[in-house]
Design an enzyme around this catalytic site. Structure first.
Site, PDB file in Angstrom:
ATOM      1  N   GLU A  77       7.206  -4.185  -1.090  1.00 42.42           N
ATOM      2  CA  GLU A  77       6.040  -4.282  -1.392  1.00 42.42           C
ATOM      3  C   GLU A  77       5.587  -4.934  -3.602  1.00 42.42           C
ATOM      4  OE1 GLU A  77       2.784  -3.060   1.552  1.00 42.42           O
ATOM      5  OE2 GLU A  77       3.268  -1.670   0.441  1.00 42.42           O
ATOM      6  N   HIS A  96      -0.289  -0.293  -6.365  1.00 42.95           N
ATOM      7  CA  HIS A  96      -0.389   0.371  -5.017  1.00 42.95           C
ATOM      8  C   HIS A  96      -0.266   1.285  -4.383  1.00 42.95           C
ATOM      9  CE1 HIS A  96      -0.351  -0.748  -1.091  1.00 42.95           C
ATOM     10  NE2 HIS A  96       1.185  -0.940  -0.734  1.00 42.95           N
ATOM     11  N   HIS A  98      -0.893   4.407  -0.710  1.00 41.69           N
ATOM     12  CA  HIS A  98      -1.296   4.911   0.319  1.00 41.69           C
ATOM     13  C   HIS A  98      -2.419   5.986   0.398  1.00 41.69           C
ATOM     14  CE1 HIS A  98       2.782   2.826   1.495  1.00 41.69           C
ATOM     15  NE2 HIS A  98       1.897   1.901   1.167  1.00 41.69           N
ATOM     16  N   HIS A 167      -3.423   1.029   5.282  1.00 44.36           N
ATOM     17  CA  HIS A 167      -2.678   0.852   4.672  1.00 44.36           C
ATOM     18  C   HIS A 167      -2.786   1.234   3.217  1.00 44.36           C
ATOM     19  CE1 HIS A 167       0.750  -1.719   3.087  1.00 44.36           C
ATOM     20  NE2 HIS A 167       0.623  -0.576   2.393  1.00 44.36           N
TER      21      HIS A 167
END
Ligand SMILES: [Zn+2]
Length: 256
Positions: A77, A96, A98, A167
């Protein structure tokens, strides 16, 4: 020329902090734009953030290809990072994650809004990006190419945080410390808001003027901010990697 090793060391600290603060686990990542070449960024190879060492940091171009391909696997990602750097010249660091606490707001129509003072750095608006809107219902939900990354960056727009449906979230900031700070406090803000909703009654989010006042007064490399960075690094067992003099020197031109 900036001491890239010092920047890489700061990125290691950021990885360890995000792990210790439960923002990331085996998955999730943080990157920083190359201070001397805006067309590159630094990120770890495909390793859990808690385990990242200085030797794991690599340089990628903004299409997310390695500058020196030594065969080490990269995060699938990484395109989240490259696409946001492409779209946002003002952004110097991306996270990023989760984090579970933000997920209720990524799968419902209830908006994630700043409701606690430390949540103000999310900004007034937190958009939700849905990969299915453009890429259909058959993706594996991960941002695995630059087109998907660009679509996410478009949804982020000029905001600081975008939720990703089912997500997690992506956070973008003008400095590494700020990106980490947003990523630590966004889940806490989400937790407080979720609990308040469960209590029932009226929710009182921060006023726009309060958000603006806090953001106007924030300096990424001020003494107060460094206090949090040192504290988090100590808690994460990597205080020895924090080099105040080097980092302050590196970032002062654009960080203060
Ligand atoms: Zn992800």
């Amino acid at each position: 020329m900036t001491d890239i090793k010092a920047v890489a060391r700061e990125l290691v600290v950021a990885n360890r902090i995000l792990s210790r603060e439960d923002v990331v686990d085996a998955y999730g990542h943080v990157s920083v734009r190359h201070p001397d070449n805006p067309n590159r960024f630094l990120i770890a190879t495909s390793i859990a953030p808690e385990l990242v060492e200085e030797t794991d940091i690599v340089e990628l171009d903004l299409d997310c290809a390695p500058i020196k391909d030594d065969g080490r696997p990269l995060y699938h990602e990484r395109f989240i990072h490259g696409a946001i750097y492409q779209a946002r010249p003002d952004v110097h660091a991306v996270v990023h994650a989760h984090s579970e606490d933000v997920l209720p707001f990524a799968i419902s129509t209830a908006p994630l809004r700043p409701v606690i003072h430390s949540g103000s750095f999310m900004g007034t608006k937190v958009p939700v990006w849905d990969i299915a809107d453009k890429f259909g219902t058959g993706t594996n939900m991960l941002v695995t190419n630059i087109d998907q990354g660009r679509d996410l960056a478009k949804a982020l727009g000029s905001d600081n945080v975008a939720l990703m449906r089912g997500h997690g979230f992506a956070a973008a900031a003008r400095s590494l410390i700020e990106a980490v700070r947003i990523s630590v406090y966004t889940p806490r803000n989400a937790r407080a808001l979720t609990k308040a909703v469960m209590l029932g009654g009226e929710i009182k989010p921060l006023h726009d003027g309060e958000i603006a006042a806090r953001n106007a007064g924030y300096k990424p490399y001020s003494l107060e901010t460094r206090r949090a960075w040192r504290y988090w690094a100590h808690k994460a067992g990597c205080a020895h990697l924090v080099d105040d003099h080097a980092v302050d020197h590196q970032h002062k031109p654009w960080g203060t």
